[in-house]
Scaffold this motif. Structure first.
Motif, PDB file in Angstrom:
ATOM      1  N   VAL A   1      32.145  43.514  13.337  1.00  0.00           N
ATOM      2  CA  VAL A   1      33.278  44.555  13.395  1.00  0.00           C
ATOM      3  C   VAL A   1      34.706  43.872  13.792  1.00  0.00           C
ATOM      4  CG1 VAL A   1      34.184  46.967  14.071  1.00  0.00           C
ATOM      5  CG2 VAL A   1      31.611  46.292  13.487  1.00  0.00           C
ATOM      6  N   ILE A   2      34.709  43.509  14.922  1.00  0.00           N
ATOM      7  CA  ILE A   2      35.985  42.826  15.549  1.00  0.00           C
ATOM      8  C   ILE A   2      36.617  41.767  14.360  1.00  0.00           C
ATOM      9  CG2 ILE A   2      36.935  41.797  17.426  1.00  0.00           C
ATOM     10  CD1 ILE A   2      35.203  43.477  19.176  1.00  0.00           C
ATOM     11  N   ARG A   3      35.794  40.849  13.910  1.00  0.00           N
ATOM     12  CA  ARG A   3      36.131  39.980  13.290  1.00  0.00           C
ATOM     13  C   ARG A   3      36.835  40.578  11.874  1.00  0.00           C
ATOM     14  NH1 ARG A   3      31.351  37.669  15.125  1.00  0.00           N
ATOM     15  NH2 ARG A   3      31.518  35.697  16.483  1.00  0.00           N
ATOM     16  N   ALA A   4      36.036  41.602  11.319  1.00  0.00           N
ATOM     17  CA  ALA A   4      36.545  42.224  10.164  1.00  0.00           C
ATOM     18  C   ALA A   4      37.713  42.799  10.458  1.00  0.00           C
ATOM     19  CB  ALA A   4      35.426  43.085   9.514  1.00  0.00           C
ATOM     20  N   LEU A   5      37.997  43.298  11.539  1.00  0.00           N
ATOM     21  CA  LEU A   5      39.325  43.967  11.618  1.00  0.00           C
ATOM     22  C   LEU A   5      40.274  43.272  12.381  1.00  0.00           C
ATOM     23  CD1 LEU A   5      37.866  47.565  12.853  1.00  0.00           C
ATOM     24  CD2 LEU A   5      38.688  46.840  10.452  1.00  0.00           C
ATOM     25  N   ASP A   6      40.243  42.515  13.189  1.00  0.00           N
ATOM     26  CA  ASP A   6      41.022  41.743  13.996  1.00  0.00           C
ATOM     27  C   ASP A   6      41.028  40.220  13.684  1.00  0.00           C
ATOM     28  OD1 ASP A   6      41.855  43.850  15.023  1.00  0.00           O
ATOM     29  OD2 ASP A   6      40.642  43.680  17.290  1.00  0.00           O
ATOM     30  N   GLY A   7      39.982  39.558  12.968  1.00  0.00           N
ATOM     31  CA  GLY A   7      40.309  38.124  12.812  1.00  0.00           C
ATOM     32  C   GLY A   7      39.172  37.345  13.824  1.00  0.00           C
ATOM     33  N   PRO A   8      39.430  36.353  14.028  1.00  0.00           N
ATOM     34  CA  PRO A   8      38.488  35.523  14.810  1.00  0.00           C
ATOM     35  C   PRO A   8      38.445  35.882  16.399  1.00  0.00           C
ATOM     36  CG  PRO A   8      40.353  34.068  13.966  1.00  0.00           C
ATOM     37  CD  PRO A   8      40.530  35.403  13.442  1.00  0.00           C
ATOM     38  N   LEU A   9      37.448  35.599  16.961  1.00  0.00           N
ATOM     39  CA  LEU A   9      37.185  36.018  18.368  1.00  0.00           C
ATOM     40  C   LEU A   9      37.875  34.842  19.246  1.00  0.00           C
ATOM     41  CD1 LEU A   9      33.364  36.936  18.623  1.00  0.00           C
ATOM     42  CD2 LEU A   9      35.505  38.557  18.357  1.00  0.00           C
ATOM     43  N   ALA A  10      38.111  33.585  18.865  1.00  0.00           N
ATOM     44  CA  ALA A  10      38.500  32.674  19.736  1.00  0.00           C
ATOM     45  C   ALA A  10      40.013  32.950  19.980  1.00  0.00           C
ATOM     46  CB  ALA A  10      38.698  31.343  18.614  1.00  0.00           C
ATOM     47  N   PRO A  11      40.545  32.420  21.244  1.00  0.00           N
ATOM     48  CA  PRO A  11      41.786  32.502  21.517  1.00  0.00           C
ATOM     49  C   PRO A  11      42.762  31.676  20.961  1.00  0.00           C
ATOM     50  CG  PRO A  11      40.518  31.644  23.534  1.00  0.00           C
ATOM     51  CD  PRO A  11      39.631  32.038  22.473  1.00  0.00           C
ATOM     52  N   ILE A  12      42.125  30.681  20.612  1.00  0.00           N
ATOM     53  CA  ILE A  12      43.177  29.720  19.829  1.00  0.00           C
ATOM     54  C   ILE A  12      42.366  29.131  18.348  1.00  0.00           C
ATOM     55  CG2 ILE A  12      44.719  28.922  21.553  1.00  0.00           C
ATOM     56  CD1 ILE A  12      42.739  26.364  21.912  1.00  0.00           C
ATOM     57  N   ALA A  13      43.164  28.949  17.241  1.00  0.00           N
ATOM     58  CA  ALA A  13      42.369  28.591  16.032  1.00  0.00           C
ATOM     59  C   ALA A  13      41.420  27.438  16.267  1.00  0.00           C
ATOM     60  CB  ALA A  13      43.581  28.403  14.953  1.00  0.00           C
ATOM     61  N   CYS A  14      41.907  26.474  16.938  1.00  0.00           N
ATOM     62  CA  CYS A  14      41.138  25.208  16.625  1.00  0.00           C
ATOM     63  C   CYS A  14      39.581  25.533  17.482  1.00  0.00           C
ATOM     64  CB  CYS A  14      41.555  24.012  17.372  1.00  0.00           C
ATOM     65  SG  CYS A  14      42.297  24.174  19.238  1.00  0.00           S
ATOM     66  N   ALA A  15      39.504  26.648  18.198  1.00  0.00           N
ATOM     67  CA  ALA A  15      38.386  26.978  19.077  1.00  0.00           C
ATOM     68  C   ALA A  15      37.420  27.931  17.939  1.00  0.00           C
ATOM     69  CB  ALA A  15      38.614  27.630  20.186  1.00  0.00           C
TER      70      ALA A  15
ATOM     71  N   LEU B   1      41.622  42.676  21.937  1.00  0.00           N
ATOM     72  CA  LEU B   1      41.080  43.616  20.985  1.00  0.00           C
ATOM     73  C   LEU B   1      42.463  44.492  20.731  1.00  0.00           C
ATOM     74  CD1 LEU B   1      38.778  44.872  19.416  1.00  0.00           C
ATOM     75  CD2 LEU B   1      38.608  46.537  21.563  1.00  0.00           C
ATOM     76  N   THR B   2      42.677  44.737  19.288  1.00  0.00           N
ATOM     77  CA  THR B   2      43.966  45.394  18.936  1.00  0.00           C
ATOM     78  C   THR B   2      43.669  46.639  18.676  1.00  0.00           C
ATOM     79  OG1 THR B   2      43.160  45.087  16.445  1.00  0.00           O
ATOM     80  CG2 THR B   2      44.729  43.221  17.448  1.00  0.00           C
ATOM     81  N   LYS B   3      44.602  47.525  18.814  1.00  0.00           N
ATOM     82  CA  LYS B   3      44.456  49.081  18.425  1.00  0.00           C
ATOM     83  C   LYS B   3      43.369  49.232  17.165  1.00  0.00           C
ATOM     84  CE  LYS B   3      48.036  51.231  21.028  1.00  0.00           C
ATOM     85  NZ  LYS B   3      47.741  52.523  21.837  1.00  0.00           N
ATOM     86  N   LYS B   4      43.718  48.347  16.277  1.00  0.00           N
ATOM     87  CA  LYS B   4      42.898  48.522  15.083  1.00  0.00           C
ATOM     88  C   LYS B   4      41.417  48.424  15.189  1.00  0.00           C
ATOM     89  CE  LYS B   4      42.725  46.606  10.629  1.00  0.00           C
ATOM     90  NZ  LYS B   4      43.421  45.570   9.550  1.00  0.00           N
ATOM     91  N   GLY B   5      41.135  47.304  16.021  1.00  0.00           N
ATOM     92  CA  GLY B   5      39.767  46.978  16.288  1.00  0.00           C
ATOM     93  C   GLY B   5      39.154  47.859  17.265  1.00  0.00           C
TER      94      GLY B   5
END
Length: 149
Positions: free
Chosen positions: A78-92, A2-6
């Motif tokens: 909310v996290i997806r809107a602010l930080d993007g995907p929840l997956a640790p890598i793009a293919c997941a 989770l980023t500071k933004k999130g």
């Protein structure tokens, strides 16, 4: 992670969820309560507004308020809107899938399959937790501590 933004975005939404319906809060009040840099919070609130989580009112009596009830806002959204995907890598990722350049077969890739499990576990928690749940969590913890004594 989770980023500071999130993190600051969630804190701001929790702050707004404690207000009476229709009540607004000034950026200064939110920033002071959560010890968030005001300029950073302004940018975050703009993103939250674009994503449909908050409304803003201008002029005297203006400020920010929730666009929906706290029970209708899910942490995962909310996290997806602010930080993007929840997956640790793009293919997941379910919503932002990207095939890896170095992957021969993404259907059988052990790294991808493991990261899918990680992504699903994170999503299972965050997509069931509402803003109301987060708002009420400290109160529930205090009750549990009193019962345990």
């Amino acid at each position: 992670m989770l980023t500071k933004k999130g993190k600051y975005g969630l804190k701001a939404l929790i702050y707004l969820s404690r207000l009476a319906p229709g009540e607004v809060a000034l950026i200064n009040s939110i920033a002071e309560a959560d010890e968030t840099p005001k300029k950073f919070l302004e940018a975050i609130l703009i993103d939250l507004k674009k994503a449909g989580f908050v409304h803003s009112k201008k002029g005297k009596g203006g400020g920010y308020l929730l666009a929906r009830t706290p029970e209708e806002i899910y942490v995962g959204q909310v996290i997806r809107a602010l930080d993007g995907p929840l997956a640790p890598i793009a293919c997941a990722s379910s919503n932002f899938f990207q095939k890896c350049d170095d992957c021969v077969d993404d259907k059988t890739c052990a790294v991808r399959l493991t990261m899918l499990n990680v992504r699903n576990a994170i999503s299972d928690v965050l997509d069931r937790q509402t803003l109301a749940d987060l708002r009420d969590l400290p109160r529930q913890q205090r009750k549990l501590r009193r019962v345990a004594r």
